[in-house]
Design a protein around this motif. Sequence first.
Motif, PDB file in Angstrom:
ATOM      1  N   UNK A  51       0.818  -1.215   0.000  1.00 43.73           N
ATOM      2  CA  UNK A  51       0.000   0.000   0.000  1.00 43.73           C
ATOM      3  C   UNK A  51       0.857   1.272   0.000  1.00 43.73           C
ATOM      4  N   UNK A  52       1.968   1.242   0.728  1.00 40.24           N
ATOM      5  CA  UNK A  52       2.806   2.438   0.824  1.00 40.24           C
ATOM      6  C   UNK A  52       3.526   2.736  -0.486  1.00 40.24           C
ATOM      7  N   UNK A  53       3.842   1.691  -1.249  1.00 45.89           N
ATOM      8  CA  UNK A  53       4.532   1.908  -2.516  1.00 45.89           C
ATOM      9  C   UNK A  53       5.999   2.276  -2.354  1.00 45.89           C
ATOM     10  N   UNK A  54       6.577   2.021  -1.229  1.00 42.44           N
ATOM     11  CA  UNK A  54       7.999   2.266  -0.969  1.00 42.44           C
ATOM     12  C   UNK A  54       8.401   1.495   0.297  1.00 42.44           C
ATOM     13  N   UNK A  55       9.674   1.186   0.431  1.00 44.52           N
ATOM     14  CA  UNK A  55      10.780   1.415  -0.505  1.00 44.52           C
ATOM     15  C   UNK A  55      10.744   0.403  -1.649  1.00 44.52           C
ATOM     16  N   UNK A  56      11.431   0.687  -2.744  1.00 48.93           N
ATOM     17  CA  UNK A  56      11.434  -0.247  -3.875  1.00 48.93           C
ATOM     18  C   UNK A  56      12.174  -1.539  -3.519  1.00 48.93           C
ATOM     19  N   UNK A  57      11.795  -2.602  -4.201  1.00 50.15           N
ATOM     20  CA  UNK A  57      12.371  -3.916  -3.928  1.00 50.15           C
ATOM     21  C   UNK A  57      13.884  -3.937  -4.175  1.00 50.15           C
ATOM     22  N   UNK A  58      14.342  -3.037  -5.030  1.00 46.00           N
ATOM     23  CA  UNK A  58      15.778  -2.985  -5.323  1.00 46.00           C
ATOM     24  C   UNK A  58      16.614  -2.670  -4.079  1.00 46.00           C
ATOM     25  N   UNK A  59      16.016  -1.998  -3.105  1.00 45.38           N
ATOM     26  CA  UNK A  59      16.769  -1.678  -1.903  1.00 45.38           C
ATOM     27  C   UNK A  59      17.236  -2.950  -1.189  1.00 45.38           C
ATOM     28  N   UNK A  60      16.475  -4.016  -1.328  1.00 46.62           N
ATOM     29  CA  UNK A  60      16.799  -5.268  -0.648  1.00 46.62           C
ATOM     30  C   UNK A  60      17.470  -6.287  -1.570  1.00 46.62           C
ATOM     31  N   UNK A  66       1.097  -9.993  -2.268  1.00 48.70           N
ATOM     32  CA  UNK A  66       1.569  -8.606  -2.187  1.00 48.70           C
ATOM     33  C   UNK A  66       1.913  -8.103  -3.582  1.00 48.70           C
ATOM     34  N   UNK A  67       2.057  -6.793  -3.679  1.00 48.15           N
ATOM     35  CA  UNK A  67       2.474  -6.178  -4.937  1.00 48.15           C
ATOM     36  C   UNK A  67       3.526  -5.116  -4.611  1.00 48.15           C
ATOM     37  N   UNK A  68       4.749  -5.570  -4.309  1.00 44.15           N
ATOM     38  CA  UNK A  68       5.791  -4.655  -3.862  1.00 44.15           C
ATOM     39  C   UNK A  68       6.204  -3.663  -4.944  1.00 44.15           C
ATOM     40  N   UNK A  69       6.670  -2.482  -4.534  1.00 46.05           N
ATOM     41  CA  UNK A  69       7.108  -1.472  -5.501  1.00 46.05           C
ATOM     42  C   UNK A  69       8.470  -1.816  -6.086  1.00 46.05           C
ATOM     43  N   UNK A  70       8.738  -1.237  -7.241  1.00 45.66           N
ATOM     44  CA  UNK A  70      10.038  -1.407  -7.874  1.00 45.66           C
ATOM     45  C   UNK A  70      10.447  -0.092  -8.515  1.00 45.66           C
ATOM     46  N   UNK A  71      11.745   0.061  -8.712  1.00 47.00           N
ATOM     47  CA  UNK A  71      12.257   1.294  -9.279  1.00 47.00           C
ATOM     48  C   UNK A  71      12.224   1.264 -10.801  1.00 47.00           C
ATOM     49  N   UNK A  72      12.500   0.096 -11.376  1.00 49.15           N
ATOM     50  CA  UNK A  72      12.553  -0.013 -12.834  1.00 49.15           C
ATOM     51  C   UNK A  72      12.410  -1.469 -13.234  1.00 49.15           C
ATOM     52  N   UNK A  73      12.337  -1.713 -14.523  1.00 48.26           N
ATOM     53  CA  UNK A  73      12.248  -3.074 -15.041  1.00 48.26           C
ATOM     54  C   UNK A  73      10.828  -3.496 -15.363  1.00 48.26           C
ATOM     55  N   UNK A  74      10.726  -4.670 -15.953  1.00 49.37           N
ATOM     56  CA  UNK A  74       9.430  -5.243 -16.311  1.00 49.37           C
ATOM     57  C   UNK A  74       8.671  -5.612 -15.036  1.00 49.37           C
ATOM     58  N   UNK A  75       7.357  -5.366 -15.053  1.00 49.68           N
ATOM     59  CA  UNK A  75       6.500  -5.695 -13.912  1.00 49.68           C
ATOM     60  C   UNK A  75       5.473  -6.727 -14.371  1.00 49.68           C
ATOM     61  N   UNK A  76       5.415  -7.850 -13.663  1.00 44.01           N
ATOM     62  CA  UNK A  76       4.543  -8.954 -14.083  1.00 44.01           C
ATOM     63  C   UNK A  76       3.898  -9.595 -12.864  1.00 44.01           C
ATOM     64  N   UNK A  77       2.793 -10.285 -13.101  1.00 45.90           N
ATOM     65  CA  UNK A  77       2.139 -11.065 -12.049  1.00 45.90           C
ATOM     66  C   UNK A  77       1.427 -12.245 -12.683  1.00 45.90           C
TER      67      UNK A  77
END
Length: 358
Positions: free
Chosen positions: A81-90, A103-114
């Motif tokens: 829900x918060x939309x941050x921090x992006x998954x790249x941080x981890x 869940x639908x974690x945020x990301x900074x860039x790249x393809x997004x799929x589900x």
Amino acid sequence: MRIAFDVSPLSHERTGVNNYIRGSLHGLAEAAAAGGHEVVAFAPTSPKGRAVIKEAVAGFPLDLRLVGLPGAHWIRTAWSRAGRPPVERFLGPIDVLHFTDWMYPPQRSGIRATTIHDLVPLRFPEWVTPRTRSMHVRKYGHAAKTCDLMFANSAFTADDVAETLGFPRDRVIVAHPGIGEAFEIDGEAADLGRPYLLTVATLEPRKNLSTLVDAFRLLGDLDLNLVIVGGRGWGEQPALAYPGVELLGRVDDAELARLYRGAAAVVYPSRFEGFGMPITEAMASGAPVVASSHPSLDEACGDAALRADPESAESFAAAIREALGQREALRTAGLAHAATFSWAKTGRIFLEGYLQFA
């Protein structure tokens, strides 16, 4: 290509959705490794869930990143829900993020799929818990707005996603489920002391077990039991107390394969599915299949199962009688149909989809 794949649901018991997630991940990891790509499987999960996930993916060629957190469900929800921090941080830089069911974690860039397994929580909210409906409806809406592509377990589900969520149909890729290694014709067949019909289903209204028991009542002249495999689900429980009906609860894949191989017929009366994995498992194990005529099961059945009206006990009883008289023909057709499904194929479809939209 570096692919981040959410494995949070694998912390729970193996139901159809979890089997799909695990199988598709295995196929993807194998395909990615062969093509020089990397899969990073990740999850914020409970401390207990860490051990379960590790066991589920043991031996897969991937990098596993798990964080054990008390209250993991609420953390996943808040992160989405918060939309941050992006998954790249981890995880570091990624080229693809594939989120699954919770869940639908945020990301900074790249393809997004589900992956969408079905739209039951949206179309039939009375068949799921309020928590399940809330969680999935939020996911559906978010995915429709943010994803570059979605995967569906059947063309039926893909069409439903495009029509109901307003997502471009050419960006919904069909990736049928594979079949677990345990489900094959060779092996021990269960002997329960009497011929039996087998059904595999969570005990909940959508699975339509009351109609099956009513059909079983109409087969009283036959020397048969009805064996039900599956755990208690949500909602009003079906009335299953009837002579000859045997409840086994949940069993592991090896035991389920034994039960499939020993069954006079496998019966699947569900009112609605995303695909219907027990149908192809049963076929791969050499069992004749009678299934609901609802179109959501068409791809699982192909032309290799007998079909019956899910709202008619009489229709199911008649189809079961017919199946018992055509066992060898149905077994042959079922084995040929089941051979067209594999988790390796599912994984290749995932990888090809990412590459197509990269």
